[in-house]
Write an enzyme that holds these catalytic residues in place. Structure first.
Site: not given
Ligand code: CTP
Length: 391
Positions: A203, A273, A283, A319, A333, A337
């Site tokens: 990303n 995610d 490859k 975040f 969230k 969490k």
């Molecule tokens: N985060 C993490 N590990 C993951 C995904 C996210 O530690 N596998 C942490 C990020 O560093 C950030 C927070 O979770 O602090 C928010 O992540 P975000 O992707 O916005 O939230 P999600 O809970 O994944 O929800 P969604 O994707 O549904 O918005």
């Protein structure tokens, strides 16, 4: 503040008067100390005129204890430029001229160095070893930067610009380190999830926010464990230990290992995610017009896992990057969490989010307090977050 600017013999010495001028403009009192070699590049008259004070350059000219009275006067010493020679002298306890003597006498007070030299010299193991020694003594390094050097080659060795050095003075001045902060974990940057030996899913996260948070926590006095995904950013702070990882699972392993030893954690990384369910060790070849299907599996949620591990004495900050229903989603969230604070970035705000140097956030606490920032540099946002979440 009363600042001594020490100048040594490199071509970047011509920028020292500008640094003195900037520091005076910030309201500091400045005196200069120069080596004999520095005066080949910048004149005594220039330094005395911009500083408005006599130059200290001769150990024997103005009474043999000038280095003692000047070190008593000074509250901070900046060496700009700092040559390989002065770095080597201080690291090895050598005091054979006015400035090196002053530097050895100046213990217990902040010292900043802005190294400048040819890139081969900078890369030399002796210089790197000396730099590590000085950093371990809490001497702060600003730069050197990468760019064109006086000798015509491109490389790392340029002195940081006077405004960056003056900004470092501002930063170290505004905080008194607080050793009670203890150790903090910060995650930063993207993660890369391998598809095959040459491709990945990633990303656009630059890691700037996480690195700024690590710097702000360390400046406030904390020991920082920074777990960073792939980014070219670097951080030079004696209290920051960087662990570089690539994938979400590696970040998970590093973060869960250090968290029990920390007083808090700020998870700013943009963690993927999902990852490909299989990673080919070669490859992958094109398979004509049939297209390709990647099977993805979910990565562990690091923040949620730390939320389950958290004890009462630990602070956990996450975040949230949202595009709609921002506050309600962030609040959800925070609860899901088990966080103490959530920092909300809205992608609707221009200048906030990935890649840019600025950010605009809302910090929401578990008990419902909210603090909204204007559009600020990521460094300023980091300071605001650290001020809000630390005791
Ligand atoms: N985060 C993490 N590990 C993951 C995904 C996210 O530690 N596998 C942490 C990020 O560093 C950030 C927070 O979770 O602090 C928010 O992540 P975000 O992707 O916005 O939230 P999600 O809970 O994944 O929800 P969604 O994707 O549904 O918005």
């Amino acid at each position: 503040m009363r600042i001594i600017v020490g100048i040594t013999g490199g071509i970047a010495a011509y920028k020292a008067p500008e640094l003195v001028r900037l520091l005076k403009k910030q309201g500091h009192e400045v005196r200069c100390a120069a080596t004999e070699h520095a005066l080949q590049f910048v004149t005594r008259v220039t330094l005395e005129t911009v500083s408005g004070a006599p130059l200290y350059s001769d150990l024997f000219a103005s009474g043999r204890t000038e280095h003692i009275s000047l070190k008593d006067w000074g509250e901070m010493l900046i060496v700009a430029p700092a040559t390989a020679n002065i770095i080597g002298k201080v690291a090895n306890g050598i005091a054979d001229d006015a400035l090196s003597t002053l530097l050895l006498a100046f213990s217990g007070k902040p010292v900043i160095m802005a190294p400048a030299m040819n890139c081969e010299m900078w890369a030399h193991p002796a210089v790197q070893r000396n730099i590590e020694t000085l950093k371990a003594w809490d001497i702060r390094m600003v730069g050197p930067e990468e760019g064109e050097l006086a000798c015509g080659v491109n490389g790392v060795g340029r002195m940081s610009e006077p405004d960056a050095i003056a900004a470092a003075v501002c930063n170290s001045e505004s905080r008194t380190p607080n050793s009670e902060l203890g150790k903090w974990l910060v995650t930063a940057g993207p993660t890369y999830e391998r598809i095959d030996s040459v491709r990945f899913i990633g990303n656009y996260s630059s890691g700037k926010m996480g690195f700024a948070l690590a710097q702000a926590l360390a400046d406030a006095g904390a020991e920082v464990e920074l777990v960073a995904g792939p980014t070219s950013l670097k951080i030079d702070h004696p209290r920051v230990k960087v662990t570089r990882i690539e994938s979400a699972r590696e970040m998970y392993a590093a973060a869960t290992e250090v968290f029990p030893h920390c007083n808090g954690a700020i998870l700013s990384a943009a963690v993927a995610d999902y990852r490909p369910s299989e990673c080919a060790d070669h490859k992958l070849k094109k398979n004509g017009s049939e297209g390709m299907h990647l099977d993805l599996v979910q990565n562990p949620d690091i923040l949620a896992t730390l939320g389950t591990m958290k004890t009462d004495r630990q602070t956990l900050v996450g975040f949230a990057l949202e595009t709609d229903n921002e506050e309600a989603n962030a609040q959800h969230k925070l609860e899901k969490k088990n966080l103490d604070y959530i920092v909300l970035n809205s992608l609707r705000d221009a200048g906030a989010g990935f890649g840019v140097d600025t950010n605009k956030v809302t910090i929401i606490s578990r008990n419902g307090n909210r603090k909204e920032s204007p559009l600020l540099s990521k460094k300023e946002v980091a300071r605001l977050i650290v001020e809000t979440i630390t005791p």
